[in-house]
Design a protein around this motif. Structure first.
Motif, PDB file in Angstrom:
ATOM      1  N   ALA A 114      51.996  10.089 -52.046  1.00  0.00           N
ATOM      2  CA  ALA A 114      50.558  10.127 -52.303  1.00  0.00           C
ATOM      3  C   ALA A 114      50.042   8.701 -52.425  1.00  0.00           C
ATOM      4  O   ALA A 114      50.597   7.914 -53.207  1.00  0.00           O
ATOM      5  N   PHE A 115      49.012   8.358 -51.638  1.00  0.00           N
ATOM      6  CA  PHE A 115      48.381   7.049 -51.801  1.00  0.00           C
ATOM      7  C   PHE A 115      47.798   6.955 -53.212  1.00  0.00           C
ATOM      8  O   PHE A 115      47.280   7.954 -53.734  1.00  0.00           O
ATOM      9  N   PRO A 116      47.831   5.779 -53.877  1.00  0.00           N
ATOM     10  CA  PRO A 116      48.305   4.501 -53.358  1.00  0.00           C
ATOM     11  C   PRO A 116      49.767   4.244 -53.681  1.00  0.00           C
ATOM     12  O   PRO A 116      50.228   3.118 -53.579  1.00  0.00           O
ATOM     13  N   MET A 117      50.497   5.265 -54.120  1.00  0.00           N
ATOM     14  CA  MET A 117      51.894   5.074 -54.473  1.00  0.00           C
ATOM     15  C   MET A 117      52.716   4.765 -53.226  1.00  0.00           C
ATOM     16  O   MET A 117      52.325   5.076 -52.103  1.00  0.00           O
ATOM     17  N   ASP A 118      53.852   4.147 -53.449  1.00  0.00           N
ATOM     18  CA  ASP A 118      54.666   3.676 -52.332  1.00  0.00           C
ATOM     19  C   ASP A 118      55.091   4.814 -51.410  1.00  0.00           C
ATOM     20  O   ASP A 118      55.203   4.630 -50.202  1.00  0.00           O
ATOM     21  N   GLY A 119      55.319   5.992 -51.993  1.00  0.00           N
ATOM     22  CA  GLY A 119      55.729   7.130 -51.173  1.00  0.00           C
ATOM     23  C   GLY A 119      54.688   7.491 -50.129  1.00  0.00           C
ATOM     24  O   GLY A 119      55.035   7.931 -49.021  1.00  0.00           O
ATOM     25  N   VAL A 179      48.099  14.803 -47.685  1.00  0.00           N
ATOM     26  CA  VAL A 179      49.204  15.076 -48.616  1.00  0.00           C
ATOM     27  C   VAL A 179      48.880  14.476 -49.982  1.00  0.00           C
ATOM     28  O   VAL A 179      49.130  15.091 -51.029  1.00  0.00           O
ATOM     29  N   GLY A 180      48.278  13.271 -49.965  1.00  0.00           N
ATOM     30  CA  GLY A 180      47.901  12.621 -51.218  1.00  0.00           C
ATOM     31  C   GLY A 180      46.893  13.425 -52.011  1.00  0.00           C
ATOM     32  O   GLY A 180      47.004  13.537 -53.239  1.00  0.00           O
ATOM     33  N   THR A 181      45.915  14.040 -51.333  1.00  0.00           N
ATOM     34  CA  THR A 181      44.908  14.842 -52.034  1.00  0.00           C
ATOM     35  C   THR A 181      45.533  16.112 -52.631  1.00  0.00           C
ATOM     36  O   THR A 181      45.103  16.578 -53.690  1.00  0.00           O
ATOM     37  N   ILE A 182      46.548  16.651 -51.957  1.00  0.00           N
ATOM     38  CA  ILE A 182      47.260  17.820 -52.502  1.00  0.00           C
ATOM     39  C   ILE A 182      47.960  17.442 -53.813  1.00  0.00           C
ATOM     40  O   ILE A 182      47.900  18.173 -54.802  1.00  0.00           O
ATOM     41  N   PHE A 183      48.610  16.280 -53.819  1.00  0.00           N
ATOM     42  CA  PHE A 183      49.265  15.821 -55.043  1.00  0.00           C
ATOM     43  C   PHE A 183      48.244  15.536 -56.138  1.00  0.00           C
ATOM     44  O   PHE A 183      48.492  15.804 -57.318  1.00  0.00           O
ATOM     45  N   VAL A 238      44.267   8.933 -57.573  1.00  0.00           N
ATOM     46  CA  VAL A 238      44.993   9.224 -56.334  1.00  0.00           C
ATOM     47  C   VAL A 238      44.055   9.834 -55.292  1.00  0.00           C
ATOM     48  O   VAL A 238      44.080   9.459 -54.115  1.00  0.00           O
ATOM     49  N   TYR A 239      43.210  10.767 -55.725  1.00  0.00           N
ATOM     50  CA  TYR A 239      42.266  11.395 -54.788  1.00  0.00           C
ATOM     51  C   TYR A 239      41.315  10.357 -54.196  1.00  0.00           C
ATOM     52  O   TYR A 239      41.095  10.317 -52.979  1.00  0.00           O
ATOM     53  N   GLY A 240      40.764   9.506 -55.055  1.00  0.00           N
ATOM     54  CA  GLY A 240      39.822   8.489 -54.573  1.00  0.00           C
ATOM     55  C   GLY A 240      40.484   7.505 -53.630  1.00  0.00           C
ATOM     56  O   GLY A 240      39.905   7.139 -52.597  1.00  0.00           O
ATOM     57  N   THR A 241      41.704   7.093 -53.947  1.00  0.00           N
ATOM     58  CA  THR A 241      42.402   6.124 -53.106  1.00  0.00           C
ATOM     59  C   THR A 241      42.790   6.726 -51.762  1.00  0.00           C
ATOM     60  O   THR A 241      42.670   6.078 -50.721  1.00  0.00           O
ATOM     61  N   SER A 276      41.917   6.722 -45.968  1.00  0.00           N
ATOM     62  CA  SER A 276      41.651   7.436 -44.721  1.00  0.00           C
ATOM     63  C   SER A 276      40.366   6.933 -44.072  1.00  0.00           C
ATOM     64  O   SER A 276      40.313   6.684 -42.860  1.00  0.00           O
ATOM     65  N   ARG A 277      39.308   6.747 -44.882  1.00  0.00           N
ATOM     66  CA  ARG A 277      38.030   6.285 -44.344  1.00  0.00           C
ATOM     67  C   ARG A 277      38.145   4.859 -43.809  1.00  0.00           C
ATOM     68  O   ARG A 277      37.622   4.539 -42.739  1.00  0.00           O
ATOM     69  N   THR A 278      38.852   4.002 -44.543  1.00  0.00           N
ATOM     70  CA  THR A 278      39.012   2.619 -44.117  1.00  0.00           C
ATOM     71  C   THR A 278      39.757   2.526 -42.793  1.00  0.00           C
ATOM     72  O   THR A 278      39.382   1.757 -41.898  1.00  0.00           O
ATOM     73  N   THR A 279      40.814   3.322 -42.659  1.00  0.00           N
ATOM     74  CA  THR A 279      41.593   3.302 -41.417  1.00  0.00           C
ATOM     75  C   THR A 279      40.765   3.818 -40.244  1.00  0.00           C
ATOM     76  O   THR A 279      40.856   3.311 -39.128  1.00  0.00           O
ATOM     77  N   MET A 280      39.938   4.837 -40.500  1.00  0.00           N
ATOM     78  CA  MET A 280      39.076   5.361 -39.442  1.00  0.00           C
ATOM     79  C   MET A 280      38.092   4.288 -38.971  1.00  0.00           C
ATOM     80  O   MET A 280      37.895   4.094 -37.763  1.00  0.00           O
ATOM     81  N   LEU A 281      37.498   3.559 -39.913  1.00  0.00           N
ATOM     82  CA  LEU A 281      36.567   2.495 -39.551  1.00  0.00           C
ATOM     83  C   LEU A 281      37.280   1.393 -38.775  1.00  0.00           C
ATOM     84  O   LEU A 281      36.753   0.873 -37.783  1.00  0.00           O
ATOM     85  N   ASP A 282      38.487   1.056 -39.244  1.00  0.00           N
ATOM     86  CA  ASP A 282      39.274   0.030 -38.562  1.00  0.00           C
ATOM     87  C   ASP A 282      39.576   0.438 -37.123  1.00  0.00           C
ATOM     88  O   ASP A 282      39.491  -0.365 -36.185  1.00  0.00           O
ATOM     89  N   GLU A 283      39.907   1.724 -36.935  1.00  0.00           N
ATOM     90  CA  GLU A 283      40.214   2.215 -35.596  1.00  0.00           C
ATOM     91  C   GLU A 283      38.986   2.168 -34.691  1.00  0.00           C
ATOM     92  O   GLU A 283      39.061   1.762 -33.531  1.00  0.00           O
TER      93      GLU A 283
END
Length: 383
Positions: free
Chosen positions: A174-179, A203-207, A230-233, A238-245
């Motif tokens: 789960a983000f932002p944890m290393d896993g 998966v992070g939002t599920i956790f 965890v939910y916010g991160t 996800s949003r940051t990566t979408m913008l980057d893409e």
């Protein structure tokens, strides 16, 4: 929240966030006054060659001494965990801006996040591996601490156990944890980075939901806070990566408006209002008598003052003075990051101001690429 620099290790600033200073007494209380000493004493007794008297540990001020030492030791362990990430990142030539200790643990701020799956994997897993190694150091120390120092035996044993716990907890996907980052790295072996991020974020939002449910049922406020974090991160990642893409391959030159619309700092707000209506623009660069940029002004700035003083108020009095500047070759995503404190970025080539980029400019490009597909090449269109 404010950060305080407390040390420099390998040239990396180690910062203490004020949230940790607020939370530290709470952590001391959680260790000292909620029955944790008795629970952990039985575990440590099985690991140590020196027998522990659980009742003696809880006499007088002993619980508070243990709680204070254990809390400080925990955040020392978190700092070492983050240094593990920093060491691995440096092996790949990635700089570290800082390491910040705060209420939810630690954060190593990398100058850039690697897109190669193997680099992200090794940087992410370096933290838990470091925690396990540190646990081994504390376990070794536990074997040589004399029984005549029961408080030291307990704290050293507690740190051995808690570092293993820290490693296991951080391995949860789960983000932002290393896993979460490890999961994204493994997914990115066979799919795009953006797709891997979206899956890992889900998966992070599920956790986060599981943490919230357990936190509510057991009335654990800390776990509830972690769930929100965890939910916010995960959502932000996800949003940051979408913008980057969407902005990949696009530079400031590609999206800038080549007309630098400027207004004199000494112009009255009344005249500036007429200019807004005439040019149908909402952001302007502000220049002084020598045409040097001294700030920017927007339509929203006018809403903060009374219309009755438009004639007697100058643009200089309502402008924002922090105008970020970028080079034409700056990636568009970095332009967006530079824009976090305002709606406008100045594009400068040498000593010449050649254009501006607004949120509207970036929004148009992202919307177009989203409809065409982010993988489509971008060609400069005059704006």
């Amino acid at each position: 929240m404010r950060n305080y620099r407390i040390a420099n290790i390998w040239g990396i600033p180690i910062q203490l966030n004020i949230s940790l200073l607020i939370f530290l007494p709470v952590l001391v209380w959680l260790i000292a006054a909620t029955g944790q000493i008795e629970v952990y004493a039985s575990i440590i007794d099985g690991l140590s060659s020196a027998p522990l008297d659980a009742e003696g540990l809880q006499e007088g001020l002993n619980p508070w001494l243990i709680g204070t030492a254990a809390a400080v030791g925990l955040f020392f362990s978190v700092a070492v965990h983050e240094l593990g990430h920093a060491y691995a990142a440096r092996r790949y030539g990635i700089g570290i801006r800082s390491i910040t200790l705060w209420i939810f643990g630690g954060l190593a701020s990398l100058e850039s996040m690697p897109r190669e799956w193997d680099r992200e994997f090794w940087i992410a897993i370096a933290g838990p591996v470091t925690s396990v190694l540190l646990a081994g150091v504390f376990f070794g120390a536990l074997q040589v601490v004399p029984a005549s120092l029961p408080l030291v035996v307990f704290v050293v044993g507690w740190l051995a156990v808690i570092n293993v716990t820290l490693a296991i907890f951080n391995m949860l996907p789960a983000f932002p944890m290393d896993g979460g980052r490890i999961l994204r790295a493994l997914l990115a072996r066979s799919r795009s980075y953006a797709s891997a991020t979206r899956t890992a974020a889900r998966v992070g939002t599920i956790f986060a939901l599981l943490f919230a449910i357990i936190g509510v049922l057991s009335w654990n406020p800390v776990l509830i806070l972690i769930a929100f974090f965890v939910y916010g991160t995960a959502t932000t990642e996800s949003r940051t990566t979408m913008l980057d893409e969407l902005l990949t391959g696009v530079t400031a030159r590609d999206v800038m408006d080549t007309t630098v619309r400027s207004v004199s700092a000494d112009t009255s707000v009344a005249d500036f209002t007429d200019r807004l209506l005439r040019d149908r623009q909402t952001e302007f660069v502000v220049v002084d008598s020598t045409d040097d940029v001294v700030g920017f002004v927007t339509l929203s700035a006018l809403k903060r003052i009374d219309r009755d003083i438009y004639e007697t108020t100058s643009v200089r009095e309502v402008m924002e003075t922090d105008v970020p500047a970028v080079e034409p070759s700056t990636p568009a995503f970095d332009v967006l990051v530079a824009m976090r404190n305002g709606p406008l970025v100045l594009v400068v080539e040498g000593d010449e101001q050649i254009g501006t980029v607004s949120r509207r400019d970036l929004g148009r490009v992202m919307d177009l690429r989203k409809q065409l597909g982010a993988g489509q090449p971008f060609e400069r269109v005059a704006m």
